[in-house]
Scaffold this active site. Structure first.
Site, PDB file in Angstrom:
ATOM      1  N   TYR A   1       0.826  -1.218   0.000  1.00  0.00           N
ATOM      2  CA  TYR A   1       0.000   0.000   0.000  1.00  0.00           C
ATOM      3  C   TYR A   1       0.859   1.267   0.000  1.00  0.00           C
ATOM      4  CZ  TYR A   1      -4.517  -2.259   1.071  1.00  0.00           C
ATOM      5  OH  TYR A   1      -5.673  -2.986   1.026  1.00  0.00           O
TER       6      TYR A   1
ATOM      7  N   ASP B   1      -1.996 -18.414   1.019  1.00  0.00           N
ATOM      8  CA  ASP B   1      -2.980 -19.171   0.216  1.00  0.00           C
ATOM      9  C   ASP B   1      -3.626 -20.258   1.073  1.00  0.00           C
ATOM     10  OD1 ASP B   1      -0.442 -20.333   0.290  1.00  0.00           O
ATOM     11  OD2 ASP B   1      -0.465 -21.004  -1.801  1.00  0.00           O
TER      12      ASP B   1
ATOM     13  N   ASP C   1      -5.930  -7.211   4.577  1.00  0.00           N
ATOM     14  CA  ASP C   1      -7.103  -6.648   3.914  1.00  0.00           C
ATOM     15  C   ASP C   1      -7.952  -7.769   3.330  1.00  0.00           C
ATOM     16  OD1 ASP C   1      -8.803  -4.704   2.667  1.00  0.00           O
ATOM     17  OD2 ASP C   1      -7.759  -5.107   0.778  1.00  0.00           O
TER      18      ASP C   1
ATOM     19  N   ASP D   1     -11.804  -9.649   5.006  1.00  0.00           N
ATOM     20  CA  ASP D   1     -13.109  -9.765   4.341  1.00  0.00           C
ATOM     21  C   ASP D   1     -13.608 -11.208   4.397  1.00  0.00           C
ATOM     22  OD1 ASP D   1     -12.996  -7.059   3.578  1.00  0.00           O
ATOM     23  OD2 ASP D   1     -13.911  -7.477   1.631  1.00  0.00           O
TER      24      ASP D   1
HETATM   25  C1  IPM Z   1     -10.220  -1.725   4.299  1.00  0.00           C
HETATM   26  C2  IPM Z   1     -10.503  -1.174   2.931  1.00  0.00           C
HETATM   27  C3  IPM Z   1      -9.389  -0.209   2.549  1.00  0.00           C
HETATM   28  C4  IPM Z   1      -8.090  -0.997   2.522  1.00  0.00           C
HETATM   29  C5  IPM Z   1      -9.619   0.502   1.210  1.00  0.00           C
HETATM   30  C6  IPM Z   1     -10.921   1.264   1.200  1.00  0.00           C
HETATM   31  C7  IPM Z   1      -8.471   1.397   0.846  1.00  0.00           C
HETATM   32  O1  IPM Z   1     -10.658  -2.202   2.016  1.00  0.00           O
HETATM   33  O2  IPM Z   1     -10.082  -0.926   5.247  1.00  0.00           O
HETATM   34  O3  IPM Z   1     -10.157  -2.937   4.432  1.00  0.00           O
HETATM   35  O4  IPM Z   1      -7.765  -1.634   1.525  1.00  0.00           O
HETATM   36  O5  IPM Z   1      -7.374  -0.966   3.529  1.00  0.00           O
HETATM   37 MG    MG Z   2     -10.701  -4.158   2.907  1.00  0.00          MG
END
Ligand code: IPM
Ligand code: MG
Length: 357
Positions: A142, A223, A247, A251
């Site tokens: 990032y 993975d 990240d 999710d």
């Molecule tokens: C998160 C989001 C952010 C990230 C984006 C919106 C830049 O996906 O906080 O997980 O990738 O960190």
């Molecule tokens: Mg995210």
């Protein structure tokens, strides 16, 4: 206690979910005798619309001077064509960097009320899900060098995944301290079979582990970790990982617990200043329709009370109120299952509020 809280509504469903969290914070302040001063700060697409910049200097200044920051979500298709230095997401990344928020804490806990919303089978859920992802937040790909060049008449782009030993050491200590107060199990997730940054992670994390002999450390390739999170999530207690892997995995971790809509997060610095936000995005498809789940934001506010202000009792009261609302059978659309009461964002906030009072 008096605290100054910078509030970033942001974009999409940001305003709806933050409104619910503020409503609850105000009642908690009154009930427990605190003063929370909320200051609205423009950032993301909303700031681009208002003044052409994703993070105006004034916004950053207010956040820096506050005791903590509460953020809804930033981004949306409307700003997809902004140049990369002025995209809404850039505001979030700049805030993280400028406020020194290197440690991102994302819990994944299966609430019994949300079992039916999880896509996993009962035999997996029966073993329970209760782990925390500790994600490094201001390093890695990032924040490495981003390049777009022309080589031999062809466009070539690259994003460098860069880590220094001290960055890894700082986040590793956070993870070990958290693990110490839990089941004392850390899995460090990386791609050490390919990446040299991952090999440095292993070297540094091994060293940090020497001071935490009571914590059991193991390593897993990313993975495999992605697979294990849905195959056997009960094996995890604390996952320590770099920025982008965190990240992606967070999710995945959120959906197995039923919905991304209930997952809070804390981004912490070396001091008490933190930024708190739900991990779901701005969800432009449901924005402005009173359909969003406010629980991720409300639980983020609860994390703020505990981690930045040390208000444990108040934080627990909010968490309990969320449980109560779910116990009573109220659900927003993202966590619906048969025989359950569908409510909108605002009503969900009201039900939780009643329980806090
Ligand atoms: C998160 C989001 C952010 C990230 C984006 C919106 C830049 O996906 O906080 O997980 O990738 O960190
Ligand atoms: Mg995210």
């Amino acid at each position: 206690m008096q605290k100054r809280i910078a509030v970033i509504y942001g974009d999409g469903i940001g305003r709806e979910v933050i409104t619910q969290a503020l409503k609850i914070l105000k009642v908690v302040a009154k009930k427990y005798g605190h003063t929370f001063v909320f200051e609205e700060v423009l950032a993301g697409g909303a700031a681009i619309d208002a003044c052409g910049e994703c993070l105006p200097a004034e916004s950053l200044k207010i956040c820096k001077e506050s005791d903590s920051v509460l953020l809804g979500a930033v981004g949306g298709p409307k700003w997809d064509n902004e140049p990369s230095h002025n995209r809404p997401e850039k505001a979030l990344l700049t805030l993280r960097k400028e406020l020194g928020l290197f440690a991102n804490i994302r819990p994944a806990t299966l609430l019994p009320q949300l079992r039916k919303a999880s896509p996993l089978k009962d035999e997996i859920l029966n073993l329970g899900i209760d782990f925390i992802i500790v994600r490094e937040l201001i390093g890695g790909v990032y924040f490495g060098e981003h390049k777009l060049e022309e080589i031999n008449g062809e466009k070539v782009a690259s994003d460098a995944m860069t880590y220094s030993a001290s960055q890894i050491e700082s986040i590793a200590k956070v993870a070990f301290n958290i693990a110490r107060n839990r089941k004392k199990e850390i899995v460090c997730v990386d791609k050490a079979n390919v990446l040299s940054s991952s090999r440095l992670w292993r070297e540094v994390v091994d060293k940090v582990a020497q001071n935490y002999k009571d914590v059991n450390l193991s390593y897993m390739y990313v993975d495999n970790a992605a697979m294990q999170i849905c195959r056997a999530p009960s094996q995890f207690d604390v996952i320590l990982t770099e920025n982008m892997f965190g990240d992606i995995l967070s999710d995945e971790a959120s959906i197995i617990t039923g919905t991304i809509g209930v997952i809070p997060s804390a981004s912490l610095s070396n001091g008490t200043l933190g930024m708190y936000e739900p991990i779901h995005g701005s969800a432009p498809d449901i924005a402005g329709q009173d359909k969003a789940n406010p629980i991720g934001t409300i639980l983020s506010a609860a994390m703020m009370l505990e981690l930045s202000f040390g208000l444990t009792k108040e934080s627990e009261a909010i968490q309990l109120a969320v449980q109560n609302a779910l116990d009573k059978g109220y659900r927003t659309g993202d966590m619906m299952s048969a025989g359950i009461q569908l409510v909108g964002c605002e009503q969900m906030g009201d039900v939780i509020l009643e329980s806090v009072m």
